[in-house]
Design a protein around this motif. Structure first.
Motif, PDB file in Angstrom:
ATOM      1  N   VAL A  95       3.002   6.115  -2.797  1.00  0.00           N
ATOM      2  CA  VAL A  95       4.173   6.806  -3.339  1.00  0.00           C
ATOM      3  C   VAL A  95       4.019   7.000  -4.846  1.00  0.00           C
ATOM      4  O   VAL A  95       4.214   8.096  -5.364  1.00  0.00           O
ATOM      5  CB  VAL A  95       5.466   6.017  -3.006  1.00  0.00           C
ATOM      6  CG1 VAL A  95       6.635   6.456  -3.861  1.00  0.00           C
ATOM      7  CG2 VAL A  95       5.801   6.158  -1.521  1.00  0.00           C
ATOM      8  N   TRP A  96       3.659   5.933  -5.551  1.00  0.00           N
ATOM      9  CA  TRP A  96       3.530   6.016  -7.004  1.00  0.00           C
ATOM     10  C   TRP A  96       2.428   6.991  -7.407  1.00  0.00           C
ATOM     11  O   TRP A  96       2.579   7.773  -8.335  1.00  0.00           O
ATOM     12  CB  TRP A  96       3.275   4.633  -7.594  1.00  0.00           C
ATOM     13  CG  TRP A  96       3.257   4.632  -9.086  1.00  0.00           C
ATOM     14  CD1 TRP A  96       2.183   4.419  -9.896  1.00  0.00           C
ATOM     15  CD2 TRP A  96       4.360   4.869  -9.974  1.00  0.00           C
ATOM     16  NE1 TRP A  96       2.556   4.502 -11.212  1.00  0.00           N
ATOM     17  CE2 TRP A  96       3.884   4.780 -11.289  1.00  0.00           C
ATOM     18  CE3 TRP A  96       5.704   5.136  -9.766  1.00  0.00           C
ATOM     19  CZ2 TRP A  96       4.701   4.961 -12.388  1.00  0.00           C
ATOM     20  CZ3 TRP A  96       6.524   5.321 -10.870  1.00  0.00           C
ATOM     21  CH2 TRP A  96       6.013   5.224 -12.159  1.00  0.00           C
ATOM     22  N   HIS A  97       1.315   6.958  -6.684  1.00  0.00           N
ATOM     23  CA  HIS A  97       0.197   7.859  -6.980  1.00  0.00           C
ATOM     24  C   HIS A  97       0.625   9.318  -6.795  1.00  0.00           C
ATOM     25  O   HIS A  97       0.401  10.152  -7.680  1.00  0.00           O
ATOM     26  CB  HIS A  97      -1.000   7.528  -6.073  1.00  0.00           C
ATOM     27  CG  HIS A  97      -2.171   8.401  -6.317  1.00  0.00           C
ATOM     28  ND1 HIS A  97      -2.529   9.399  -5.448  1.00  0.00           N
ATOM     29  CD2 HIS A  97      -3.066   8.440  -7.333  1.00  0.00           C
ATOM     30  CE1 HIS A  97      -3.604  10.013  -5.914  1.00  0.00           C
ATOM     31  NE2 HIS A  97      -3.943   9.451  -7.058  1.00  0.00           N
TER      32      HIS A  97
ATOM     33  N   LEU B 266       8.366  -0.807  -7.413  1.00  0.00           N
ATOM     34  CA  LEU B 266       7.023  -1.304  -7.722  1.00  0.00           C
ATOM     35  C   LEU B 266       7.082  -2.629  -8.472  1.00  0.00           C
ATOM     36  O   LEU B 266       6.328  -3.551  -8.189  1.00  0.00           O
ATOM     37  CB  LEU B 266       6.240  -0.273  -8.537  1.00  0.00           C
ATOM     38  CG  LEU B 266       5.625   0.854  -7.753  1.00  0.00           C
ATOM     39  CD1 LEU B 266       5.105   1.930  -8.693  1.00  0.00           C
ATOM     40  CD2 LEU B 266       4.507   0.349  -6.865  1.00  0.00           C
ATOM     41  N   LEU B 267       8.005  -2.720  -9.428  1.00  0.00           N
ATOM     42  CA  LEU B 267       8.154  -3.965 -10.177  1.00  0.00           C
ATOM     43  C   LEU B 267       8.600  -5.104  -9.265  1.00  0.00           C
ATOM     44  O   LEU B 267       8.091  -6.221  -9.365  1.00  0.00           O
ATOM     45  CB  LEU B 267       9.143  -3.784 -11.327  1.00  0.00           C
ATOM     46  CG  LEU B 267       8.638  -2.968 -12.500  1.00  0.00           C
ATOM     47  CD1 LEU B 267       9.772  -2.702 -13.484  1.00  0.00           C
ATOM     48  CD2 LEU B 267       7.486  -3.665 -13.192  1.00  0.00           C
ATOM     49  N   ASP B 268       9.538  -4.811  -8.374  1.00  0.00           N
ATOM     50  CA  ASP B 268       9.995  -5.830  -7.428  1.00  0.00           C
ATOM     51  C   ASP B 268       8.852  -6.299  -6.538  1.00  0.00           C
ATOM     52  O   ASP B 268       8.699  -7.497  -6.300  1.00  0.00           O
ATOM     53  CB  ASP B 268      11.134  -5.296  -6.554  1.00  0.00           C
ATOM     54  CG  ASP B 268      12.438  -5.151  -7.312  1.00  0.00           C
ATOM     55  OD1 ASP B 268      12.546  -5.689  -8.436  1.00  0.00           O
ATOM     56  OD2 ASP B 268      13.345  -4.480  -6.782  1.00  0.00           O
ATOM     57  N   ALA B 269       8.060  -5.353  -6.049  1.00  0.00           N
ATOM     58  CA  ALA B 269       6.939  -5.709  -5.171  1.00  0.00           C
ATOM     59  C   ALA B 269       5.901  -6.532  -5.925  1.00  0.00           C
ATOM     60  O   ALA B 269       5.359  -7.507  -5.398  1.00  0.00           O
ATOM     61  CB  ALA B 269       6.294  -4.444  -4.605  1.00  0.00           C
TER      62      ALA B 269
ATOM     63  N   ARG C  65       0.833  -1.213   0.000  1.00  0.00           N
ATOM     64  CA  ARG C  65       0.000   0.000   0.000  1.00  0.00           C
ATOM     65  C   ARG C  65       0.869   1.266   0.000  1.00  0.00           C
ATOM     66  O   ARG C  65       0.545   2.256  -0.644  1.00  0.00           O
ATOM     67  CB  ARG C  65      -0.921  -0.042   1.208  1.00  0.00           C
ATOM     68  CG  ARG C  65      -1.877   1.102   1.289  1.00  0.00           C
ATOM     69  CD  ARG C  65      -2.798   0.912   2.494  1.00  0.00           C
ATOM     70  NE  ARG C  65      -3.569   2.082   2.729  1.00  0.00           N
ATOM     71  CZ  ARG C  65      -4.805   2.258   2.311  1.00  0.00           C
ATOM     72  NH1 ARG C  65      -5.408   1.303   1.639  1.00  0.00           N
ATOM     73  NH2 ARG C  65      -5.444   3.373   2.568  1.00  0.00           N
ATOM     74  N   ARG C  66       1.967   1.210   0.734  1.00  0.00           N
ATOM     75  CA  ARG C  66       2.876   2.356   0.800  1.00  0.00           C
ATOM     76  C   ARG C  66       3.407   2.704  -0.596  1.00  0.00           C
ATOM     77  O   ARG C  66       3.433   3.864  -0.988  1.00  0.00           O
ATOM     78  CB  ARG C  66       4.015   2.050   1.758  1.00  0.00           C
ATOM     79  CG  ARG C  66       5.063   3.130   1.814  1.00  0.00           C
ATOM     80  CD  ARG C  66       6.191   2.811   2.774  1.00  0.00           C
ATOM     81  NE  ARG C  66       6.777   1.514   2.532  1.00  0.00           N
ATOM     82  CZ  ARG C  66       6.827   0.520   3.419  1.00  0.00           C
ATOM     83  NH1 ARG C  66       6.331   0.652   4.608  1.00  0.00           N
ATOM     84  NH2 ARG C  66       7.393  -0.629   3.109  1.00  0.00           N
TER      85      ARG C  66
END
Length: 110
Positions: free
Chosen positions: A7-9, A99-102, A2-3
């Motif tokens: 961050v991305w948003h 994000l890709l790693d997650a 969610r964090r």
């Protein structure tokens, strides 16, 4: 996580509309987003957002986005905001990589 989504948003809103528009829409909520950047391992973004938030408070918005005018805020702190936006935008590859790693970790069940 969610964090990372938060961050991305926020990153997308900042890149597409600028810190002046972002801060004038989220107000003091920016401090929580700065914490999310820090927890995501992005201290440069966190620091830049906190400095920009300080400028927004200096601008005189009294913590309320409703009392903000993005154009006036931008005009008053244009050079500072440009520098802070660059500091955040320079981290795009790192944010995207996280994000890709997650996503990969989640889809592989790790």
């Amino acid at each position: 996580s969610r964090r990372l989504v938060r961050v991305w948003h926020s990153f997308g809103l900042i890149v597409n509309g600028g810190l002046h528009s972002y801060l004038c829409s989220v107000g003091d909520e920016a401090t929580g987003i700065a914490t999310a950047y820090l927890e995501a391992g992005l201290p440069q973004c966190s620091e830049a957002l906190m400095v920009a938030h300080g400028l927004w408070r200096e601008y005189g918005a009294a913590g309320s986005p409703d009392a903000s005018d993005p154009d006036e805020f931008r005009e008053r702190f244009d050079a500072e905001l440009d520098e802070l936006e660059s500091a955040i935008c320079d981290q795009e590859a790192l944010i995207a990589g996280q994000l890709l790693d997650a996503t990969h970790t989640r889809s592989s069940g790790r």
